[in-house]
Design an enzyme around this catalytic site. Structure first.
Site, short mmCIF file in Angstrom:
data_model
loop_
_atom_site.label_atom_id
_atom_site.label_comp_id
_atom_site.label_asym_id
_atom_site.label_seq_id
_atom_site.Cartn_x
_atom_site.Cartn_y
_atom_site.Cartn_z
N GLY A 148 38.73 44.93 37.09
CA GLY A 148 37.53 44.35 36.49
C GLY A 148 36.67 45.41 35.83
N GLY A 150 32.61 45.87 34.33
CA GLY A 150 31.29 45.29 34.25
C GLY A 150 30.36 46.13 33.40
N GLY A 151 29.09 45.76 33.41
CA GLY A 151 28.12 46.47 32.60
C GLY A 151 27.82 47.87 33.12
CG PHE A 152 25.49 48.49 35.92
CD1 PHE A 152 24.60 49.03 35.02
CD2 PHE A 152 25.18 47.28 36.53
CE1 PHE A 152 23.41 48.40 34.73
CE2 PHE A 152 23.99 46.65 36.24
CZ PHE A 152 23.09 47.21 35.34
N GLY A 153 30.09 49.67 35.20
CA GLY A 153 31.27 50.45 35.56
C GLY A 153 32.51 49.61 35.68
CB VAL A 155 36.02 46.77 39.98
CG1 VAL A 155 36.43 46.54 41.44
CG2 VAL A 155 34.52 46.56 39.81
CG ASP A 265 23.62 40.54 36.44
OD1 ASP A 265 23.57 39.71 35.50
OD2 ASP A 265 24.46 41.47 36.49
#
Length: 298
Positions: A148, A150-153, A155, A265
């Site tokens: 995955g 996301g906006g911050f990193g 996974v 969020d």
């Protein structure tokens, strides 16, 4: 006496030079017999003593009676020859070597070990993973382990080498403006939360520019991937179980915990679905904590 004899022989011009040579050799022999070597110095100098003598000008010298000779003076002992000096040196040598090795160990340990000051959020979530274990668990953060983004990193799926437990490792993108703030916020908020409908944070790791969060691995992925999947369709029982889990999780954050947690969020991509189709809310990078009295005043 010998010097006077030499003067008498050479002053007489009628003297036979052969006789002078023979007497000169004999006088030199006498000189050599009576001379002895000696040395000077206060320490480690050899000592020579004349305990007796016997000589004759004409004929054989009478023998010496060794029983009547005096005994030599006792040998002086210097402090350097004392045995306890050797004992002290023998004891100090291994001690000095041990202290030297300890000094080198401490010096190298301080040089190659990075000491970090623990902040408040680090104390709240003390389970810190070793970077080496997470690097091995994710096979070096290769793309094949990516599950995955996301906006911050990103996974990654991983298996801890020591326990064989499956985990999800979130690698936060760190920039001068953000990254560390979201990292600390997620640990501070999610690190103390325990609920069946929240993603369980196992621990964290901070290594140079890498900020890593370790979660329980949830096999079915995010809710949005299931909703928009063409190969799998959720039935109504599964959908109702997921909605119930979402509601129970938010209720715990807003009312049941000791503080009020505002996620900020909430979306389908931040809900992870386990094998029994229970929803788990994650990604608390934007979450904020408020006391219940402060939240009522807002």
């Amino acid at each position: 006496m010998i010097l006077d004899e030499w003067k008498r022989l050479y002053s007489n011009t009628k003297t036979n030079f052969r006789e002078v040579a023979i007497k000169g050799i004999m006088m030199a022999f006498y000189v050599l017999v009576f001379c002895f070597s000696a040395s000077t110095g206060k320490r480690k100098a050899s000592a020579h003593y004349i305990l007796g003598w016997s000589f004759a000008l004409n004929g054989v010298a009478p023998p010496l009676d060794y029983a009547l000779l005096p005994k030599p003076p006792p040998k002086e002992k210097h402090s350097q020859s004392f045995p306890w000096i050797k004992v002290i040196i023998g004891m100090m040598s291994p001690l000095t070597f041990t202290l030297l090795c300890l000094f080198l160990y401490v010096t190298l340990y301080k040089r190659y070990t990075v000491f970090e000051t623990l902040e408040d959020w680090e104390m709240d979530c003390p389970h810190r993973f070793r970077y080496r274990d997470l690097h091995l668990a994710t096979k070096g953060f290769v793309e094949s382990q990516l599950i995955g983004v996301g906006g911050f990193g990103s996974v990654y799926k991983g298996v801890l080498p020591r326990t064989g437990t499956e985990v999800a490792v979130k690698r936060i993108l760190r920039t001068p403006a953000k990254g560390m703030r979201e990292f600390a916020s997620e640990i501070e908020s999610l690190g103390r939360l325990r609920h069946k409908n929240l993603v369980n944070l196992q621990g964290w790791c901070k290594h140079k520019n890498d900020l890593l969060l370790v979660y329980d691995y949830i096999p079915n992925g995010s809710l949005d991937s299931l909703l928009f999947s063409r190969s799998f369709v959720l039935d109504w029982d599964q959908r109702f179980r997921i909605l119930k889990g979402v509601a129970v999780g938010l209720l715990y954050l807003h009312e049941e915990w000791e503080q009020v947690v505002i996620h900020r969020d909430v979306k389908s991509s931040n809900f992870l679905i386990d094998g029994d189709f229970n929803a788990h809310l994650g990604d608390f990078g934007l979450a904020r904590l408020y006391s219940k009295t402060t939240f009522k005043d807002l």
